[in-house]
Design a protein around this motif. Sequence first.
Motif, PDB file in Angstrom:
ATOM      1  N   ASP A  33      37.091  38.395  49.991  1.00 23.26           N
ATOM      2  CA  ASP A  33      37.438  37.855  49.145  1.00 23.26           C
ATOM      3  C   ASP A  33      37.340  38.774  47.895  1.00 23.26           C
ATOM      4  O   ASP A  33      38.210  38.709  46.966  1.00 23.26           O
ATOM      5  CB  ASP A  33      36.718  36.632  48.718  1.00 23.26           C
ATOM      6  CG  ASP A  33      37.010  35.576  49.385  1.00 23.26           C
ATOM      7  OD1 ASP A  33      38.166  35.414  50.157  1.00 23.26           O
ATOM      8  OD2 ASP A  33      36.036  34.500  49.528  1.00 23.26           O
ATOM      9  N   LYS A  63      42.020  34.259  36.201  1.00 24.73           N
ATOM     10  CA  LYS A  63      40.492  33.550  35.847  1.00 24.73           C
ATOM     11  C   LYS A  63      40.211  33.028  37.289  1.00 24.73           C
ATOM     12  O   LYS A  63      39.015  33.394  37.540  1.00 24.73           O
ATOM     13  CB  LYS A  63      40.971  32.379  34.939  1.00 24.73           C
ATOM     14  CG  LYS A  63      39.794  31.539  34.779  1.00 24.73           C
ATOM     15  CD  LYS A  63      39.800  30.568  33.713  1.00 24.73           C
ATOM     16  CE  LYS A  63      38.495  29.865  33.511  1.00 24.73           C
ATOM     17  NZ  LYS A  63      38.812  28.690  32.479  1.00 24.73           N
ATOM     18  N   GLU A  64      41.150  32.667  38.012  1.00 19.45           N
ATOM     19  CA  GLU A  64      40.971  31.910  39.290  1.00 19.45           C
ATOM     20  C   GLU A  64      40.253  33.155  40.098  1.00 19.45           C
ATOM     21  O   GLU A  64      39.315  32.921  41.054  1.00 19.45           O
ATOM     22  CB  GLU A  64      42.131  31.342  40.058  1.00 19.45           C
ATOM     23  CG  GLU A  64      41.928  31.181  41.672  1.00 19.45           C
ATOM     24  CD  GLU A  64      40.710  30.029  41.761  1.00 19.45           C
ATOM     25  OE1 GLU A  64      40.301  30.109  42.928  1.00 19.45           O
ATOM     26  OE2 GLU A  64      40.524  29.217  40.998  1.00 19.45           O
ATOM     27  N   SER A  65      40.930  34.421  40.427  1.00 15.45           N
ATOM     28  CA  SER A  65      40.569  35.372  41.033  1.00 15.45           C
ATOM     29  C   SER A  65      39.234  36.002  40.897  1.00 15.45           C
ATOM     30  O   SER A  65      38.479  36.301  41.622  1.00 15.45           O
ATOM     31  CB  SER A  65      41.819  36.583  41.042  1.00 15.45           C
ATOM     32  OG  SER A  65      41.429  37.710  41.757  1.00 15.45           O
ATOM     33  N   LEU A  66      38.720  35.876  39.291  1.00 17.99           N
ATOM     34  CA  LEU A  66      37.612  36.476  38.880  1.00 17.99           C
ATOM     35  C   LEU A  66      36.588  35.535  39.328  1.00 17.99           C
ATOM     36  O   LEU A  66      35.489  36.102  39.726  1.00 17.99           O
ATOM     37  CB  LEU A  66      37.667  36.788  37.384  1.00 17.99           C
ATOM     38  CG  LEU A  66      38.369  37.979  36.821  1.00 17.99           C
ATOM     39  CD1 LEU A  66      38.587  37.779  35.426  1.00 17.99           C
ATOM     40  CD2 LEU A  66      37.443  38.983  37.540  1.00 17.99           C
ATOM     41  N   SER A  67      36.955  34.163  39.087  1.00 18.02           N
ATOM     42  CA  SER A  67      35.929  33.101  39.655  1.00 18.02           C
ATOM     43  C   SER A  67      35.468  33.310  40.991  1.00 18.02           C
ATOM     44  O   SER A  67      34.560  33.221  41.708  1.00 18.02           O
ATOM     45  CB  SER A  67      36.394  31.751  39.164  1.00 18.02           C
ATOM     46  OG  SER A  67      35.483  30.797  39.842  1.00 18.02           O
ATOM     47  N   ARG A  68      36.706  33.485  41.889  1.00 12.28           N
ATOM     48  CA  ARG A  68      36.488  33.648  43.546  1.00 12.28           C
ATOM     49  C   ARG A  68      35.762  34.994  43.938  1.00 12.28           C
ATOM     50  O   ARG A  68      34.735  34.810  44.526  1.00 12.28           O
ATOM     51  CB  ARG A  68      37.926  33.773  44.041  1.00 12.28           C
ATOM     52  CG  ARG A  68      37.692  33.636  45.467  1.00 12.28           C
ATOM     53  CD  ARG A  68      39.055  33.576  46.287  1.00 12.28           C
ATOM     54  NE  ARG A  68      39.919  34.815  46.099  1.00 12.28           N
ATOM     55  CZ  ARG A  68      40.966  34.993  45.412  1.00 12.28           C
ATOM     56  NH1 ARG A  68      41.609  33.830  44.820  1.00 12.28           N
ATOM     57  NH2 ARG A  68      41.417  35.949  45.273  1.00 12.28           N
ATOM     58  N   ARG A  69      36.056  35.915  42.866  1.00 12.11           N
ATOM     59  CA  ARG A  69      35.355  37.452  43.347  1.00 12.11           C
ATOM     60  C   ARG A  69      33.814  37.174  42.868  1.00 12.11           C
ATOM     61  O   ARG A  69      32.982  37.690  43.729  1.00 12.11           O
ATOM     62  CB  ARG A  69      35.987  38.403  42.345  1.00 12.11           C
ATOM     63  CG  ARG A  69      35.353  39.598  42.743  1.00 12.11           C
ATOM     64  CD  ARG A  69      35.936  40.865  41.546  1.00 12.11           C
ATOM     65  NE  ARG A  69      35.557  42.038  42.096  1.00 12.11           N
ATOM     66  CZ  ARG A  69      34.345  42.368  41.957  1.00 12.11           C
ATOM     67  NH1 ARG A  69      33.502  41.848  41.284  1.00 12.11           N
ATOM     68  NH2 ARG A  69      34.020  43.692  42.209  1.00 12.11           N
ATOM     69  N   ARG A  70      33.641  36.615  41.542  1.00  9.55           N
ATOM     70  CA  ARG A  70      32.216  36.390  41.221  1.00  9.55           C
ATOM     71  C   ARG A  70      31.208  35.604  42.141  1.00  9.55           C
ATOM     72  O   ARG A  70      30.116  35.985  42.446  1.00  9.55           O
ATOM     73  CB  ARG A  70      32.068  35.591  39.942  1.00  9.55           C
ATOM     74  CG  ARG A  70      30.716  35.849  39.247  1.00  9.55           C
ATOM     75  CD  ARG A  70      30.808  35.184  37.615  1.00  9.55           C
ATOM     76  NE  ARG A  70      31.710  35.862  36.863  1.00  9.55           N
ATOM     77  CZ  ARG A  70      32.707  35.342  36.261  1.00  9.55           C
ATOM     78  NH1 ARG A  70      32.939  34.099  36.643  1.00  9.55           N
ATOM     79  NH2 ARG A  70      33.383  36.036  35.689  1.00  9.55           N
ATOM     80  N   LYS A  71      31.848  34.461  42.660  1.00 10.25           N
ATOM     81  CA  LYS A  71      30.974  33.695  43.793  1.00 10.25           C
ATOM     82  C   LYS A  71      30.807  34.388  44.992  1.00 10.25           C
ATOM     83  O   LYS A  71      29.795  34.451  45.611  1.00 10.25           O
ATOM     84  CB  LYS A  71      31.901  32.121  43.997  1.00 10.25           C
ATOM     85  CG  LYS A  71      31.794  31.500  42.948  1.00 10.25           C
ATOM     86  CD  LYS A  71      32.860  30.214  43.263  1.00 10.25           C
ATOM     87  CE  LYS A  71      32.678  29.353  42.069  1.00 10.25           C
ATOM     88  NZ  LYS A  71      33.896  28.199  42.143  1.00 10.25           N
ATOM     89  N   ASP A 126      28.311  37.107  44.292  1.00 13.33           N
ATOM     90  CA  ASP A 126      26.903  36.485  44.203  1.00 13.33           C
ATOM     91  C   ASP A 126      26.412  36.225  45.679  1.00 13.33           C
ATOM     92  O   ASP A 126      25.125  36.465  46.100  1.00 13.33           O
ATOM     93  CB  ASP A 126      27.107  35.032  43.571  1.00 13.33           C
ATOM     94  CG  ASP A 126      27.011  35.249  41.978  1.00 13.33           C
ATOM     95  OD1 ASP A 126      27.026  36.328  41.660  1.00 13.33           O
ATOM     96  OD2 ASP A 126      27.376  34.447  41.243  1.00 13.33           O
TER      97      ASP A 126
END
Length: 150
Positions: A96, A115-123, A126
Motif C-alpha cells: 500500500d 487525498k485517498e492515496s495519502l490516507s491509505r499510505r498513512r494508515k 502507522d
Amino acid sequence: MEVIQWIVAAGTALFVALVGFFQWRTAQDKAAFDLFERRHDIYQIVRRAVQQMVSSSPEFDQAREVEFAETMERAYFFFGDDVYKYLKALWNDILDVRTADSEMAGGSLSPAELKESLSRRRKAMDRIQQFYGTGQPLFARYMRFSRRLW
C-alpha cells in the motif's frame, strides 16, 4: 570378588547412561539453537524491511520486495500461523505504501485521489511503524529458550 565385578559393571552402566543423557541433552540444545538461528535470520530480514520502509520507503526496491516475499515463504515453515498472518498483513501494508508512493510520484492524481492515496499510505505506515509493539512480541514467543542454557 563377584561383588566387586557387579559394582564395577553397575558403575560402568551408570556412567554410560549418564554420558548418553548428556549427549542427548547437547543434541537437543544444538537443535534448539539451530532453529533459533534460522528464525533470527527471518526476523532480521523483516526488521530491516520495516526500518527501510520507515526511514525511506521509496528506497525499498524490487530486490527487497523479493527478499521479503521469500522470507514470508520461509516463515511459514518456521513460525506459527500468527506470525505468518502478521507478515502477510505487513506485506500488504508495504505494498500500500509503495503503491501510494508511485501514484504520488506520477503526479496524475486528482485532489480527491491524492487525498485517498495519502490516507491509505498513512494508515499502512502507522501499522508498519507498530512493528516493535506488535510484530516483535510475536517473533519473541518463538525465539525465546524455554530453559537456561548456561
